[in-house]
Scaffold this motif. Structure first.
Motif, PDB file in Angstrom:
ATOM      1  N   ALA A  67       0.817  -1.080  -0.051  1.00  0.00           N
ATOM      2  CA  ALA A  67       0.021  -0.164   0.024  1.00  0.00           C
ATOM      3  C   ALA A  67       0.725   1.470   0.003  1.00  0.00           C
ATOM      4  N   SER A  68       1.827   1.250   0.503  1.00  0.00           N
ATOM      5  CA  SER A  68       3.048   2.452   0.709  1.00  0.00           C
ATOM      6  C   SER A  68       3.231   3.054  -0.667  1.00  0.00           C
ATOM      7  N   ARG A  69       3.159   2.107  -1.855  1.00  0.00           N
ATOM      8  CA  ARG A  69       3.318   2.692  -2.982  1.00  0.00           C
ATOM      9  C   ARG A  69       2.189   3.412  -3.817  1.00  0.00           C
ATOM     10  N   THR A  70       1.179   3.202  -3.247  1.00  0.00           N
ATOM     11  CA  THR A  70       0.061   3.754  -3.725  1.00  0.00           C
ATOM     12  C   THR A  70      -0.222   5.142  -3.346  1.00  0.00           C
ATOM     13  N   THR A  71      -0.428   6.025  -4.539  1.00  0.00           N
ATOM     14  CA  THR A  71      -0.497   7.502  -4.342  1.00  0.00           C
ATOM     15  C   THR A  71      -1.837   7.788  -3.942  1.00  0.00           C
ATOM     16  N   GLY A  72      -2.543   7.055  -4.101  1.00  0.00           N
ATOM     17  CA  GLY A  72      -3.990   7.639  -3.740  1.00  0.00           C
ATOM     18  C   GLY A  72      -4.941   8.295  -4.941  1.00  0.00           C
ATOM     19  N   LEU A  73      -6.119   8.635  -4.631  1.00  0.00           N
ATOM     20  CA  LEU A  73      -6.906   9.282  -5.663  1.00  0.00           C
ATOM     21  C   LEU A  73      -6.668  10.927  -5.719  1.00  0.00           C
ATOM     22  N   SER A  74      -6.459  11.428  -6.863  1.00  0.00           N
ATOM     23  CA  SER A  74      -6.096  12.787  -7.282  1.00  0.00           C
ATOM     24  C   SER A  74      -7.365  13.372  -6.678  1.00  0.00           C
ATOM     25  N   THR A  75      -7.165  14.784  -6.404  1.00  0.00           N
ATOM     26  CA  THR A  75      -8.151  15.905  -5.891  1.00  0.00           C
ATOM     27  C   THR A  75      -9.070  15.959  -7.308  1.00  0.00           C
ATOM     28  N   GLY A  76      -8.528  15.819  -8.365  1.00  0.00           N
ATOM     29  CA  GLY A  76      -9.708  15.892  -9.715  1.00  0.00           C
ATOM     30  C   GLY A  76     -10.181  14.499  -9.986  1.00  0.00           C
ATOM     31  N   ASP A  77      -9.630  13.575  -9.389  1.00  0.00           N
ATOM     32  CA  ASP A  77     -10.491  12.133  -9.408  1.00  0.00           C
ATOM     33  C   ASP A  77     -11.676  12.296  -8.724  1.00  0.00           C
ATOM     34  N   ILE A  78     -11.287  12.831  -7.273  1.00  0.00           N
ATOM     35  CA  ILE A  78     -12.382  12.972  -6.198  1.00  0.00           C
ATOM     36  C   ILE A  78     -13.571  13.984  -6.799  1.00  0.00           C
ATOM     37  N   VAL A 280     -15.306   3.713  -4.347  1.00  0.00           N
ATOM     38  CA  VAL A 280     -14.227   3.960  -5.534  1.00  0.00           C
ATOM     39  C   VAL A 280     -13.106   3.785  -4.657  1.00  0.00           C
ATOM     40  N   THR A 281     -12.059   2.828  -5.160  1.00  0.00           N
ATOM     41  CA  THR A 281     -10.819   2.368  -4.281  1.00  0.00           C
ATOM     42  C   THR A 281      -9.984   3.520  -4.608  1.00  0.00           C
ATOM     43  N   VAL A 282      -8.538   3.599  -4.228  1.00  0.00           N
ATOM     44  CA  VAL A 282      -7.530   4.453  -4.350  1.00  0.00           C
ATOM     45  C   VAL A 282      -7.307   4.257  -5.890  1.00  0.00           C
ATOM     46  N   ASP A 283      -7.193   3.113  -6.295  1.00  0.00           N
ATOM     47  CA  ASP A 283      -6.943   2.906  -7.875  1.00  0.00           C
ATOM     48  C   ASP A 283      -8.059   3.353  -8.742  1.00  0.00           C
ATOM     49  N   GLY A 284      -9.044   3.890  -8.165  1.00  0.00           N
ATOM     50  CA  GLY A 284     -10.116   4.036  -8.887  1.00  0.00           C
ATOM     51  C   GLY A 284     -11.205   3.319  -9.531  1.00  0.00           C
ATOM     52  N   ASP A 285     -11.030   1.792  -8.899  1.00  0.00           N
ATOM     53  CA  ASP A 285     -11.839   0.860  -9.323  1.00  0.00           C
ATOM     54  C   ASP A 285     -13.243   1.111  -8.441  1.00  0.00           C
ATOM     55  N   ASN A 298     -13.942   1.421 -13.833  1.00  0.00           N
ATOM     56  CA  ASN A 298     -12.896   2.419 -13.186  1.00  0.00           C
ATOM     57  C   ASN A 298     -13.191   3.698 -13.617  1.00  0.00           C
ATOM     58  N   ILE A 299     -13.045   4.789 -12.568  1.00  0.00           N
ATOM     59  CA  ILE A 299     -13.656   6.171 -12.851  1.00  0.00           C
ATOM     60  C   ILE A 299     -12.662   6.902 -13.698  1.00  0.00           C
ATOM     61  N   ARG A 300     -11.533   6.352 -14.037  1.00  0.00           N
ATOM     62  CA  ARG A 300     -10.723   6.929 -15.060  1.00  0.00           C
ATOM     63  C   ARG A 300     -10.983   6.639 -16.486  1.00  0.00           C
ATOM     64  N   ASP A 301     -11.872   5.759 -16.486  1.00  0.00           N
ATOM     65  CA  ASP A 301     -12.276   5.077 -17.839  1.00  0.00           C
ATOM     66  C   ASP A 301     -13.872   5.510 -18.132  1.00  0.00           C
ATOM     67  N   GLN A 302     -14.756   5.542 -17.080  1.00  0.00           N
ATOM     68  CA  GLN A 302     -15.880   5.722 -17.368  1.00  0.00           C
ATOM     69  C   GLN A 302     -16.328   6.662 -16.283  1.00  0.00           C
ATOM     70  N   PRO A 303     -17.458   7.573 -16.307  1.00  0.00           N
ATOM     71  CA  PRO A 303     -17.967   8.289 -15.157  1.00  0.00           C
ATOM     72  C   PRO A 303     -18.620   7.222 -14.310  1.00  0.00           C
ATOM     73  N   LEU A 304     -18.676   7.478 -13.073  1.00  0.00           N
ATOM     74  CA  LEU A 304     -19.410   6.778 -11.803  1.00  0.00           C
ATOM     75  C   LEU A 304     -20.839   6.092 -12.366  1.00  0.00           C
ATOM     76  N   HIS A 311     -23.592  -1.989 -14.036  1.00  0.00           N
ATOM     77  CA  HIS A 311     -23.083  -3.388 -13.169  1.00  0.00           C
ATOM     78  C   HIS A 311     -24.127  -3.018 -11.928  1.00  0.00           C
ATOM     79  N   ARG A 312     -25.139  -2.384 -11.796  1.00  0.00           N
ATOM     80  CA  ARG A 312     -25.942  -2.265 -10.668  1.00  0.00           C
ATOM     81  C   ARG A 312     -26.184  -3.487  -9.910  1.00  0.00           C
ATOM     82  N   GLY A 313     -26.502  -4.379 -10.431  1.00  0.00           N
ATOM     83  CA  GLY A 313     -26.745  -5.819 -10.063  1.00  0.00           C
ATOM     84  C   GLY A 313     -25.737  -6.528  -9.220  1.00  0.00           C
ATOM     85  N   GLU A 314     -24.279  -6.337  -9.834  1.00  0.00           N
ATOM     86  CA  GLU A 314     -23.292  -6.982  -9.124  1.00  0.00           C
ATOM     87  C   GLU A 314     -22.936  -6.057  -7.853  1.00  0.00           C
TER      88      GLU A 314
END
Length: 367
Positions: A67-78, A280-285, A298-304, A311-314
Motif C-alpha cells: 500500500a505504501s506504493r499507492t499514491t491514492g486518488l487525485s483531487t481531480g478524481d475525487i 471507489v478505491t484508491v486505484d479508481g476501481d 474504473n472512474i478514469r475510464d468511465q464516469p461513476l 453493473h448495478r446488479g453486481e
C-alpha cells in the motif's frame, strides 16, 4: 437523531426502523431514507478510499501489502466522482482510507462534498483526531453524519500484537481524539468505534472493550471480521472460527442491541447499509465495498454513474434480493430481514459475491 417508522425490506417483510439493530446497523442517521434507497436498488452512500496511508499500522488490514506504493486518488478524481454521484442523487459520502484525515486536502474535499448536498461520514484510525484542530474540522464537516474511529482493544499487549508502533501512545491518541470530538460538540451517539474481530480479542477482552465504548463513552460499536486479504494474508492464524464469531456477536447483541428482535452475523452493519453503497478505491476501481477488491469499471475510464448503470446488479447484490434455487443460505436465514452475511467474506472464501458466508455460525449450521 434516528427516525422511528416501519418500512418494508426487499423481501416484503415489515422492518421497524426504530429497532436498534436497524438504526445502529444501518449507521446512517437517516435510517428510513437509506432503507428506501436499498428497496429501490439505488446508491445511498459512496465510499471514497482517498488514500491507503494510515498511522495505525494494522497488521491484518485488507489493504494491499504494498500500500505504501499507492499514491491514492487525485483531487481531480475525487471531485469528478462527487459530481457524478450528485447527479445520481447519492446522499452520503463515507471517507475511507487508510485514514482519510492524513490527506492535506481532506477538509476542503469534505466541504466541497457538503456544498454539493452530501452528508459526510468519516472512517478514521482516530489518531489524527488527537489534534484538536483536526477534530474540530471533522465535527464541522460531518454535521448530520457520523465519525468512526478504530480501537480494537484497550490492552496495550494485545494492541502491540495486532499493530505496528507504540501501542500505549496510539491507544492514548485515539482516546484523546474521541474526547476532542465530544468537546467540539459531536454527540457520542454520532460516534462509532470500529473493532476488527481477530482471535487475539476473543473472550473477555472484546467484551470489555465493547462495554467501555457503549456504556462508558456512549458510542455505537461496529464489529467487523478480519478477511484474509492484503496484510491479513500474513496472519491466517488470527482468523476467528464460526464459533468464536458467534460468541462475539452474541456478546455484541447483549451490549448494543439488548431490546432488539433482530441480529446479524459476521459484520456489524446490516444489509441496508451494504446493499445501498458502492466504493471507489484508491486505484479508481468501483467495487461493492472497500474490502471487496473486485472492480466493475474504473472512474478514469468511465464516469461513476455509467459504471453503476451497467453493473448495478453486481454492485448492489441483486442476487441476494431475488434468490434462485441455488441461492446463498443467507437469503433463507431467520435473520434475512436485516442480514445477508458478509459479502466480502463470501467472496474471498467462495469466490462468489452472493455465496454463503462461511464465518457465520448460522450458515455453517444450515439455519
Amino acid at each position: 437523531m434516528f427516525c422511528n417508522s416501519v418500512a418494508m425490506d426487499a423481501g416484503g417483510q415489515n422492518v421497524d426502523t426504530a429497532d436498534t439493530a436497524i438504526t445502529r446497523g444501518c449507521l446512517h442517521p437517516a435510517t428510513g431514507e437509506a432503507m428506501r434507497y436499498f428497496e429501490e436498488g439505488r446508491v445511498y452512500s459512496l465510499q471514497i478510499e482517498s488514500t491507503l496511508a494510515c498511522p495505525q499500522g494494522c497488521r491484518y488490514c485488507y489493504a494491499p501489502a504494498d500500500a505504501s506504493r499507492t499514491t491514492g486518488l487525485s483531487t481531480g478524481d475525487i471531485t469528478a466522482v462527487l459530481a457524478s454521484a450528485a447527479a445520481m442523487d447519492v446522499k452520503a459520502v463515507d471517507w475511507l482510507g487508510g485514514d482519510p484525515l492524513v490527506r492535506e486536502d481532506w477538509y476542503n474535499l469534505a466541504l466541497h462534498a457538503r456544498d454539493l448536498g452530501f452528508v459526510n461520514n468519516i472512517w478514521s484510525s482516530g489518531i489524527p483526531l488527537a489534534d484538536p484542530e483536526v477534530a474540530g474540522r471533522a465535527v464541522d464537516a460531518t454535521a448530520g453524519g457520523f465519525i468512526s474511529v478504530h480501537l480494537d482493544t484497550l490492552d496495550p499487549a494485545i494492541y502491540a500484537l495486532l499493530h505496528d508502533g507504540d501501542a500505549g501512545e496510539k491507544i492514548r491518541a485515539i482516546l484523546r481524539g474521541i474526547e476532542n470530538l465530544i468537546d467540539c460538540g459531536k454527540p457520542a451517539d454520532e460516534l462509532v468505534n470500529c473493532i476488527t474481530f481477530t482471535r487475539p480479542l476473543a473472550g473477555d477482552d472484546l467484551t470489555q472493550t465493547m462495554r467501555y465504548f457503549s456504556e462508558e463513552v456512549g458510542t455505537a460499536i461496529c464489529l467487523t471480521q478480519m478477511c484474509t486479504v492484503g496484510r491479513a494474508c500474513r496472519h491466517p492464524e488470527w482468523a476467528p472460527t464460526p464459533g468464536e464469531v458467534r460468541d462475539a456477536c452474541r456478546a455484541r447483541d447483549a451490549i448494543c442491541y439488548p431490546d432488539s428482535s433482530h441480529s446479524f452475523g459476521t459484520m456489524d452493519v446490516n444489509k441496508f447499509y451494504c446493499g445501498s453503497m458502492v466504493c471507489v478505491t484508491v486505484d479508481g476501481d468501483v467495487t461493492p465495498c472497500s474490502v471487496i477488491r473486485k472492480g466493475f469499471g474504473n472512474i478514469r475510464d468511465q464516469p461513476l454513474y455509467k459504471i453503476v448503470e451497467d453493473h448495478r446488479g453486481e454492485l448492489l447484490f441483486f442476487g441476494m434480493r431475488e434468490p434462485g434455487p441455488n441461492a446463498s443460505p443467507c437469503t433463507r436465514c431467520d435473520q434475512s430481514a436485516v442480514c445477508w452475511g458478509c459479502r466480502a467474506m463470501a467472496y474471498y472464501e467462495t469466490g462468489d459475491l452472493c455465496g454463503p458466508d462461511p464465518k457465520c455460525w448460522r450458515a455453517v449450521s444450515g439455519r
